[in-house]
Design a protein around this motif. Structure first.
Motif, mmCIF file in Angstrom:
data_model
loop_
_atom_site.group_PDB
_atom_site.id
_atom_site.type_symbol
_atom_site.label_atom_id
_atom_site.label_comp_id
_atom_site.label_asym_id
_atom_site.label_seq_id
_atom_site.Cartn_x
_atom_site.Cartn_y
_atom_site.Cartn_z
ATOM 1 N N ASN A 160 0.734 -1.224 -0.125
ATOM 2 C CA ASN A 160 0.110 0.075 0.178
ATOM 3 C C ASN A 160 0.935 1.280 0.040
ATOM 4 O OD1 ASN A 160 -2.883 -1.145 0.493
ATOM 5 N ND2 ASN A 160 -1.732 -2.297 1.854
ATOM 6 N N ALA A 161 1.451 1.797 1.177
ATOM 7 C CA ALA A 161 2.076 2.847 1.254
ATOM 8 C C ALA A 161 3.340 2.978 0.258
ATOM 9 C CB ALA A 161 2.540 2.996 2.502
ATOM 10 N N THR A 162 3.872 1.589 -0.118
ATOM 11 C CA THR A 162 5.046 1.576 -1.027
ATOM 12 C C THR A 162 4.554 1.050 -2.461
ATOM 13 O OG1 THR A 162 5.923 -0.319 -0.012
ATOM 14 C CG2 THR A 162 6.931 1.814 0.650
ATOM 15 N N ALA A 163 3.250 0.911 -2.839
ATOM 16 C CA ALA A 163 2.829 0.296 -3.901
ATOM 17 C C ALA A 163 3.494 0.794 -5.250
ATOM 18 C CB ALA A 163 1.129 0.317 -4.165
ATOM 19 N N MET A 164 3.911 2.074 -5.220
ATOM 20 C CA MET A 164 4.230 2.423 -6.597
ATOM 21 C C MET A 164 5.531 2.099 -6.746
ATOM 22 S SD MET A 164 4.559 6.617 -7.705
ATOM 23 C CE MET A 164 2.821 6.735 -7.087
ATOM 24 N N THR A 187 -2.537 -6.974 -9.729
ATOM 25 C CA THR A 187 -2.830 -6.005 -8.820
ATOM 26 C C THR A 187 -1.980 -5.672 -7.811
ATOM 27 O OG1 THR A 187 -4.863 -7.478 -9.023
ATOM 28 C CG2 THR A 187 -4.908 -5.670 -7.186
ATOM 29 N N VAL A 188 -2.048 -4.484 -7.628
ATOM 30 C CA VAL A 188 -1.471 -3.693 -6.404
ATOM 31 C C VAL A 188 -2.579 -3.438 -5.393
ATOM 32 C CG1 VAL A 188 0.788 -3.143 -7.051
ATOM 33 C CG2 VAL A 188 -0.920 -1.641 -7.419
ATOM 34 N N GLN A 189 -2.416 -3.756 -4.003
ATOM 35 C CA GLN A 189 -3.382 -3.236 -3.261
ATOM 36 C C GLN A 189 -3.683 -1.768 -3.247
ATOM 37 O OE1 GLN A 189 -4.155 -4.010 1.382
ATOM 38 N NE2 GLN A 189 -4.278 -5.941 0.363
ATOM 39 N N ASN A 190 -2.735 -0.843 -2.891
ATOM 40 C CA ASN A 190 -2.757 0.433 -3.090
ATOM 41 C C ASN A 190 -4.081 1.034 -2.460
ATOM 42 O OD1 ASN A 190 -1.865 2.972 -4.404
ATOM 43 N ND2 ASN A 190 -3.050 2.732 -5.931
ATOM 44 N N SER A 231 -6.784 -2.338 -4.986
ATOM 45 C CA SER A 231 -7.628 -3.499 -4.354
ATOM 46 C C SER A 231 -8.490 -2.939 -3.252
ATOM 47 C CB SER A 231 -6.906 -4.774 -4.189
ATOM 48 O OG SER A 231 -7.639 -5.513 -3.565
ATOM 49 N N ILE A 232 -9.582 -2.362 -3.345
ATOM 50 C CA ILE A 232 -10.312 -1.513 -2.252
ATOM 51 C C ILE A 232 -10.522 -2.740 -1.309
ATOM 52 C CG2 ILE A 232 -11.919 -0.049 -1.720
ATOM 53 C CD1 ILE A 232 -11.923 0.732 -4.807
ATOM 54 N N ALA A 273 -12.951 2.965 -14.141
ATOM 55 C CA ALA A 273 -13.706 1.937 -13.341
ATOM 56 C C ALA A 273 -13.511 0.713 -13.652
ATOM 57 C CB ALA A 273 -15.174 2.702 -13.472
ATOM 58 N N PRO A 274 -13.507 0.144 -14.903
ATOM 59 C CA PRO A 274 -13.388 -1.299 -15.274
ATOM 60 C C PRO A 274 -12.124 -1.944 -14.540
ATOM 61 C CG PRO A 274 -14.179 -0.388 -17.190
ATOM 62 C CD PRO A 274 -13.594 1.079 -16.093
ATOM 63 N N THR A 275 -11.029 -1.050 -14.247
ATOM 64 C CA THR A 275 -9.954 -1.593 -13.667
ATOM 65 C C THR A 275 -9.910 -1.532 -12.236
ATOM 66 O OG1 THR A 275 -8.771 0.557 -13.283
ATOM 67 C CG2 THR A 275 -8.613 -0.588 -15.649
ATOM 68 N N LEU A 276 -10.829 -1.210 -11.541
ATOM 69 C CA LEU A 276 -10.947 -1.227 -10.064
ATOM 70 C C LEU A 276 -11.185 -2.762 -9.492
ATOM 71 C CD1 LEU A 276 -13.185 1.958 -9.521
ATOM 72 C CD2 LEU A 276 -10.388 2.012 -9.604
ATOM 73 N N SER A 277 -10.623 -3.053 -8.530
ATOM 74 C CA SER A 277 -11.140 -4.310 -8.034
ATOM 75 C C SER A 277 -11.172 -4.009 -6.212
ATOM 76 C CB SER A 277 -9.741 -5.277 -8.232
ATOM 77 O OG SER A 277 -8.663 -4.853 -7.665
ATOM 78 N N PHE A 278 -11.745 -5.079 -5.731
ATOM 79 C CA PHE A 278 -11.977 -5.228 -4.285
ATOM 80 C C PHE A 278 -11.637 -6.148 -3.603
ATOM 81 C CE2 PHE A 278 -14.893 -2.111 -6.239
ATOM 82 C CZ PHE A 278 -15.162 -1.336 -5.363
ATOM 83 N N PHE A 279 -11.527 -6.314 -2.259
ATOM 84 C CA PHE A 279 -11.018 -7.438 -1.438
ATOM 85 C C PHE A 279 -11.892 -7.647 -0.245
ATOM 86 C CE2 PHE A 279 -6.814 -8.713 1.220
ATOM 87 C CZ PHE A 279 -7.316 -9.921 1.395
ATOM 88 N N PHE A 280 -12.249 -8.873 0.056
ATOM 89 C CA PHE A 280 -13.435 -9.059 0.964
ATOM 90 C C PHE A 280 -12.843 -10.374 1.990
ATOM 91 C CE2 PHE A 280 -16.062 -6.827 -1.542
ATOM 92 C CZ PHE A 280 -16.546 -5.603 -0.810
ATOM 93 N N ALA A 281 -13.218 -10.245 3.075
ATOM 94 C CA ALA A 281 -12.950 -11.458 4.040
ATOM 95 C C ALA A 281 -14.204 -12.420 3.739
ATOM 96 C CB ALA A 281 -12.954 -11.053 5.303
ATOM 97 N N GLY A 282 -13.907 -13.866 3.902
ATOM 98 C CA GLY A 282 -14.875 -14.916 3.940
ATOM 99 C C GLY A 282 -14.808 -15.478 5.426
ATOM 100 N N TYR A 283 -15.673 -15.261 6.122
ATOM 101 C CA TYR A 283 -15.866 -15.633 7.528
ATOM 102 C C TYR A 283 -16.837 -17.092 7.665
ATOM 103 C CZ TYR A 283 -12.991 -12.176 9.998
ATOM 104 O OH TYR A 283 -12.143 -11.423 10.632
#
Length: 553
Positions: A160-164, A187-190, A231-232, A273-283
Motif C-alpha cells: 500500500n504505502a510503497t505500492a508505486m 494487482t497492487v493493493q494500493n 484493490s479496495i 472504473a473497469p480496472t478497479l477491484s475489491f478484496f473481502f474477507a470470508g468468515y
C-alpha cells in the motif's frame, strides 16, 4: 401464494405447540453482525421486483454474479498469499504452490518493505523477512520471479504505502525480460484509506497518500491496461473487528472516495472504473457471508450507475478477491481450522468471488508450513471440482432467507454510507475517527459475545481441551536471511551509477512538491537507476512528512 394469515397460523398453532414442549437452544439467534434471525422465512420476506433486486448474472444489478455463466466457464483464480525470508525462499514457495495447483500468485511483503525501510535500517532489523519477503531493490523482484513467466501469470501484491515502488520493480523486471507493460496482469493493493481505518501501515499524511494512490490508478489504466491498480480492501477492516455490515459499508465508501479523486483528474469514469477491484474477507457464518457478497455487488452497481453516471456494464461490476478469515482461526486445536476455512471458501464460491485465498490451518501459530499451504490449495480444489456449487450460477438465489438477509445487509450498509457522505466523504470521516471508533466498538461486541458464550468458538469456549496434542509443524524463517539480504543490498548500492541515481531522486523530489504531475514515471526511473524502497520513501518523507494518527480513546 402464502399469506400473512397462513404464516401467523403456523406460528401460533404448529410452532408454538412444538416450543411449549421443546425449548430452543437460545432465546434469540443473532448473526455475528447483530442481525436477529427468525425461525422461518417465506416469500413474504422477499421484497421488490425480481429484475430490480436479483436479476440475471452478468447483467445489472449483478446480484447474481458479474459473468453470465460464472464458474461453468472458468473457476476462480486460486491465489494463495505467500512470501517470507529472502527472494529465493519465496520463489521456491511460489513454484511449489504453482505445482500444487495454484493459478495466480499473491505476494506478501515484510513490514520494512511495507513501511518504506531498507533491511539495514535500525527499525527494520528484527523484522526482515519475518511476515513476508524482503523486497528492497528491483533485482530482488527479478529473483523472486525467477523461472516464472510474467506475461502468463497474474500477480497480486499486498502493498500500500510503497505500492508505486513495488509496481515499478515489477515493470522493470518485466522489461528486462523483453515483456512490455501492456502484457502484465495483476494487482497492487494500493488502498491507503483502509490503512488509516484499520491496518495502520501508512507512512505519509492522507492527502499526499491519496495523490500517490490515484497516480497509480491513472498511470495503470493508460500504460498497464490489464493491471488492477487498486484493490479496495474490506478484508483488513473485517480482521480489525468490523462486522459484515461495516465491512461492506466502509469498503464501498472507500471506493467512492477513490472514484471521486480520480474523476477530479478529468478522467472519464468508464475509462478507469473497469480496472478497479475489491478484496473481502470470508468468515464462517455461511449465509451472512454469501448475503454480504451479493449485497456488496448490487450496491456497487448502483453507486457507479447512479452516483457516477457510469455507462459501461464493466464499470458497474464489483470484481473481488476473497481471503478466508484469519481472525477466525484458533491456535487451540489448529487442525480444526481446516473445517472453518472450508466453510469460508464455500461462502466465497457461493458468493461469486473472482479469486480466492484459503488460509492455512497453522496461521494462528506461525507462517504457513509447506504442508499446510498445500492443504489450503486442496480445499479450494475440492470446493471447485467436487462440491457441485460451481455447476450452476448463484445456487442460493431465491432462498427466502438469503434474499432477505441480502436486503437487510444492504439496507444497514446504506445507512452507514449515508452517514459518511454526510460528513463529507471517507477522508473527512477518517479525520473524525468515525470508522476507527465503529470498528473498535464492533470488535468489543464480538469479543464480549465470545467470552459470554453467546457466540460459540469450538476449541475456545466449547470443547476446550488444554491437553490437545496436535501435529502442527511450526514454520520458522531462517535467521540467516537478514544478513544475506543486507549483503546483497550493499552490493546493489556499490554497483550503481551514483550520479544517475542521485539525479533520479532529485527529479522525484521536485515532482513530489508539485500536485499536477504523475509520479509513477519518476519512481520507475529511480527504480531502474538502482534506488531502493527505503531511499525513495525517504525522499517522499522529506517532502510530505510522516502521519501521526489522532488518539480516539
Amino acid at each position: 401464494m402464502v399469506s400473512g394469515e397462513r404464516v401467523k397460523e403456523w406460528e401460533n398453532k404448529v410452532l408454538a405447540t412444538w416450543l411449549s414442549k421443546r425449548k430452543e437452544r437460545k432465546s434469540k439467534f443473532i448473526t455475528p453482525s447483530g442481525i436477529e434471525v427468525k425461525p422461518l422465512y417465506t416469500p413474504l420476506d422477499v421484497k421488490g421486483d425480481y429484475e430490480e433486486k436479483i436479476g440475471f448474472p452478468g447483467d445489472y444489478p449483478f446480484t447474481r454474479g458479474i459473468y453470465p455463466n460464472m464458474y461453468r466457464g472458468r473457476i476462480w483464480t486460486i491465489r494463495q498469499y505467500a512470501g517470507f525470508g529472502s527472494s529465493e525462499d519465496t520463489n521456491l514457495r511460489f513454484r511449489k504452490l504453482l505445482e500444487a495447483g495454484q493459478t495466480g500468485l499473491s505476494m506478501a511483503f515484510d513490514l520494512p518493505t511495507q513501511l518504506g525501510l531498507d533491511p539495514d535500517h535500525v527499525l527494520a532489523y528484527t523484522e526482515v523477512g519475518v511476515v513476508g519477503v524482503s523486497m528492497f531493490h528491483w533485482k530482488e523482484m527479478d529473483l523472486v520471479m525467477n523461472s516464472i513467466p510474467l506475461d502468463k501469470v497474474s500477480t497480486s501484491m499486498t502493498i500500500n504505502a510503497t505500492a508505486m515502488e513495488l509496481l515499478s520493480m515489477y515493470i522493470a523486471t518485466a522489461e528486462r525480460r523483453g515483456i512490455s507493460q501492456a502484457q502484465l496482469d495483476g494487482t497492487v493493493q494500493n488502498d491507503i484509506l483502509k490503512e488509516y481505518i484499520a491496518r495502520k501501515n501508512f507512512i505519509y499524511p492522507p492527502e499526499p497518500s491519496m495523490r500517490y494512490a490515484v497516480d497509480i490508478i491513472e498511470y495503470s489504466y493508460k500504460n498497464v491496461p490489464k493491471w488492477h491498480p487498486i484493490s479496495i480492501s474490506g478484508y483488513h477492516i473485517r480482521e480489525a473487528g468490523a462486522d459484515a455490515v461495516l465491512e461492506v459499508a466502509f469498503t464501498l465508501a472507500d471506493g467512492i472516495e477513490y472514484v471521486r479523486r480520480t474523476l477530479e483528474r478529468g478522467i472519464p469514469v468508464d475509462d478507469f472504473a473497469p480496472t478497479l477491484s475489491f478484496f473481502f474477507a470470508g468468515y464462517t457464518n455461511l449465509f451472512e457471508e454469501v448475503a454480504k457478497f451479493r449485497a456488496a455487488r448490487r450496491m456497487w452497481a448502483k453507486i457507479m450507475r447512479d452516483m457516477f453516471n457510469a455507462k459501461k456494464p464493466d464499470s458497474m461490476t464489483l470484481k473481488f478477491h476473497t481471503q478466508t478469515g484469519g481472525a477466525e482461526l484458533t491456535a487451540q486445536q489448529p487442525e480444526i481450522n481446516i473445517i472453518r476455512t472450508t466453510i469460508q471458501a464455500l461462502a466465497a464460491a457461493l458468493g461469486g468471488t473472482q479469486s480466492l485465498h484459503v488460509n492455512s490451518y497453522d496461521e494462528a501459530v506461525a507462517l504457513p508450513s509447506e504442508k499446510a499451504a498445500k492443504i489450503a490449495i486442496r480445499v479450494q480444489q475440492i470446493v471447485a471440482y467436487e462440491s457441485g456449487v460451481t455447476e450452476t450460477v448463484d445456487p442460493l438465489a431465491g432462498s427466502y432467507y438469503v434474499e432477505w438477509l441480502t436486503d437487510e445487509i444492504e439496507e444497514r450498509a446504506w445507512k452507514v454510507i449515508e452517514r459518511i457522505e454526510g460528513m463529507g466523504g471517507m477522508m473527512k470521516a477518517i479525520e473524525r475517527a468515525y470508522p476507527q471508533a465503529e470498528i473498535a466498538e464492533s470488535a468489543y461486541r464480538l469479543q464480549k459475545r465470545i467470552e459470554e458464550g453467546d457466540m460459540v468458538k469450538v476449541g475456545v469456549n466449547m470443547s476446550y481441551e488444554p491437553d490437545w496434542i496436535g501435529t502442527t509443524e511450526v514454520f520458522r524463517v531462517n535467521p540467516e536471511v537478514r544478513e544475506r539480504v543486507i549483503q546483497r543490498l550493499k552490493k546493489y548500492r556499490s554497483d550503481r551509477d551514483e550520479i544517475k541515481f542521485r539525479d533520479s531522486l532529485n527529479n522525484l523530489r521536485k515532482v513530489a512538491e508539485k500536485e499536477n504531475v504523475n509520479m509513477v514515471p519518476y519512481v520507475l526511473d529511480a527504480i531502474k537507476k538502482g534506488a531502493t524502497v527505503g531511499e525513495i520513501s525517504s525522499t517522499l518523507r522529506e517532502v510530505w512528512g510522516e502521519y501521526r494518527e489522532p488518539i480516539i480513546f
